[in-house]
Design a protein around this motif. Structure first.
Motif, PDB file in Angstrom:
ATOM      1  N   ASP A 180       0.813  -1.225   0.000  1.00 20.48           N
ATOM      2  CA  ASP A 180       0.000   0.000   0.000  1.00 20.48           C
ATOM      3  C   ASP A 180       0.847   1.276   0.000  1.00 20.48           C
ATOM      4  O   ASP A 180       0.639   2.171  -0.830  1.00 20.48           O
ATOM      5  N   LYS A 181       1.790   1.389   0.911  1.00 16.47           N
ATOM      6  CA  LYS A 181       2.553   2.631   1.055  1.00 16.47           C
ATOM      7  C   LYS A 181       3.417   2.959  -0.154  1.00 16.47           C
ATOM      8  O   LYS A 181       3.431   4.109  -0.613  1.00 16.47           O
ATOM      9  N   GLN A 184       1.745   4.763  -3.217  1.00  9.82           N
ATOM     10  CA  GLN A 184       1.212   6.117  -3.072  1.00  9.82           C
ATOM     11  C   GLN A 184       2.041   7.153  -3.822  1.00  9.82           C
ATOM     12  O   GLN A 184       1.563   8.252  -4.087  1.00  9.82           O
TER      13      GLN A 184
END
Length: 586
Positions: A180-181, A184
């Protein structure tokens, strides 16, 4: 923790015994990791390290793994100790890869486990393992982008994550950090194959646990006080060995001041001045004059600089001692602020760990007049698939990474070695059979690059050529050095030949390539040292790696091409045989 050294000095037999017992712990951890991992990178290429650390975070012992890992892992352990302090408890396992937190580059993920005294909250050791994971996200498959300009483009960055908290594994947290991170950031993807990465991380956790079991067995045999006493004796022995080396170097050189300079392919200098205190057997290594931080990814974290230095010190010692923190005690390493060896927190670093580190080694060995330059490169090749969909989510894919051998430098009394992973890499290359079975590629050629070695009284080692055809369209990247500057020779010896990366682009009518002058075949395109290319089906990449420099001026026919003959004798080969031979040497 205060050292409890016996004033009478160590028993030499026990000193040797404990050195080997501690090393055997790291060896067993390594075997466990290799056997339980699933990735080509760790299982086949052996791109991992396991080690044992003191309660203060200093390196105690290791097996013959990757020197660039072993010298810098101590920084990672000390950082986590400072961050978590006395809050660590039985069953905690920490995960980190941030260069700011003692990491090397982001694909190298470190797993750290505290070892507690039986029935106590006192930390008596740390076990740690570091493995290179083939993909952790970023702008390109393989997470080693040649053109990255900041660390966010290179994948997941973890300063500290408790992957196991009191014996409870945090799988959701891992996905957040790894998938997820990283996605970004603009143009970046999360980990493209989280299942393989997670499996290898669990193998690292298991390897650390194996180390804990063996440490407790040693404590049961000898008692905690004796074990810790000899842990410090081993480090003190390494310290004294380096002090004697420095005194000997100063006497042989006839001077207490040594210096050297070399350059990266972009012209950035790496400068070193060594000032030896012969009376104390200590030295100041000052890198003042080194170039400023670069926009690309050749910046090297401070931990990597220390890794290169401790490797050089250990390599120049003519005795069998474990590589440990004692080797650095007599040394003061000064690194100028804002230089490429002390970059800012957001600087790209993936090439600094694998390329700049090699140049640091060349500079240190040049200053000590130890040997000619080796290939000075690891020839990092990555290829794979995957990315983002229109919603910005990671598309499942895969990535492959390997380093490619070259020639080592010659020295006073020996020739360089052909086709080896030189200095602080110490990994294997992917076996052709496994590579072709697991990935859509075909290896057309893999052998020594004739004529690439430096010529002299003691000739350098030959580089290699590796020719790979891609059977499916995919993104291919090469991150390499020594493509514009030759590996130097010493004492009149000739330099090694520079490396070269060539794209043999298949001619296609839809690309407008076919013409009457070249109706079939391919275009030969030099893609330079650092490039990313989208290879079509049938395209070929030819990588020619640098040779090593020579030592001493030529002496007649002895150094002419073809004067050295090789006898073909069958020897056991393969990862098991090589692993056994490496362990038998320590």
């Amino acid at each position: 923790m205060t050292s409890k050294l016996n004033s009478k000095g160590p028993d030499p037999i026990l000193l040797t015994l404990f050195a080997n017992r501690f090393m055997s712990v790291a060896e067993a951890m390594g075997r466990s990791l290799q056997q339980t991992s699933i990735s080509t990178n760790i299982k086949e290429r052996l791109d991992f390290s396991c080690a044992l650390f003191a309660p203060d975070g200093g390196l105690v012992a290791n097996a013959p793994f990757i020197p660039i890992h072993l010298g810098s892992m101590s920084f990672a352990v000390k950082y986590q100790m400072k961050l978590h302090g006395s809050s660590l408890k039985e069953g905690d396992v920490l995960m980190t890869n941030s260069p700011h937190a003692g990491g090397s580059h982001l694909p190298d993920i470190t797993i750290i486990t505290p070892v507690f005294a039986p029935g106590s909250k006192e930390i008596i050791f740390f076990t740690a393992s570091r493995g290179h994971h083939a993909d952790i996200g970023g702008i390109l498959p393989g997470s080693m982008p040649p053109t990255s300009v900041n660390i966010f483009e290179e994948g997941a960055q973890i300063e500290s994550f408790k992957i196991v908290d009191g014996g409870v594994y945090d799988g959701k947290g891992l996905v957040e950090y790894m998938v997820d991170k990283p996605s970004q950031y603009p143009g970046s993807s999360g980990c493209r194959n989280i299942r393989d990465v997670e499996s290898d991380l669990k193998a690292q956790i298991a390897a650390n646990h194996k180390g804990i079991q063996l440490i407790h067995a040693i404590v049961d045999d000898y008692g905690l006080e004796t074990v810790q006493e000899y842990m410090y004796h081993i480090r003190a022995n390494a310290e004294m060995s380096v002090r004697n080396l420095l005194r000997d170097v100063a006497k042989r050189a006839g001077s207490n001041i040594l210096s050297a300079i070399d350059y990266l392919d972009d012209g950035s200098p790496i400068s070193l001045r060594v000032e030896i205190n012969e009376r104390e057997g200590s030295a100041i290594l000052d890198f003042e004059g080194t170039g400023c931080e670069v926009r690309g990814n050749l910046n090297a974290p401070i931990s990597v600089v220390h890794s290169a230095v401790i490797y050089c010190m250990r390599s120049m010692l003519d005795m069998d001692i474990p590589l440990n923190a004692g080797c650095l005690v007599p040394l003061e390493i000064r690194i100028p602020k804002k230089s490429l060896l002390s970059p800012s927190r957001t600087a790209a670093v993936c090439g600094g760990n694998v390329l700049t580190s090699q140049r640091i080694v060349d500079v240190v060995l040049k200053a000590f007049h130890a040997c000619a330059a080796s290939q000075g490169c690891t020839n990092n090749l990555t290829f794979g698939t995957g990315g983002k969909n229109k919603d910005g989510k990671a598309i499942a894919g895969w990535g492959y990474y390997e380093t490619i051998a070259g020639g080592s430098g010659a020295g006073p009394g020996w020739h360089g070695t052909d086709g080896v992973h030189t200095h602080i890499t110490n990994t294997r290359i992917g076996d052709v059979e496994i590579l072709e079975r697991r990935y859509p590629v075909m290896i057309h050629r893999f052998g020594l690059r004739s004529g690439s070695a430096g010529v002299g009284k003691w000739h350098g080692g030959e580089g290699v050529h590796r020719e790979i055809e891609f059977l499916e369209p995919m993104q291919v990247s090469i991150l390499s050095e020594r493509r514009t500057r030759q590996p130097y020779g010493l004492e009149g010896g000739g330099p090694g030949v520079m490396g070269r990366n060539t794209w043999l682009k298949k001619l296609r009518e839809e690309d407008g390539d076919l013409d009457e002058n070249n109706p079939t075949g391919a275009r030969d395109i030099n893609i330079g040292g650092k490039a990313t290319v989208f290879m079509g089906k049938g395209d070929i990449l030819l990588i020619e790696t640098p040779g090593g420099g020579a030592w001493g001026a030529s002496q007649g026919d002895l150094t002419k091409k073809g004067a050295f003959t090789h006898t073909n004798v069958w020897e056991p080969r393969g990862s098991i045989a090589e692993r056994a031979a490496a362990q038998a040497a320590f």
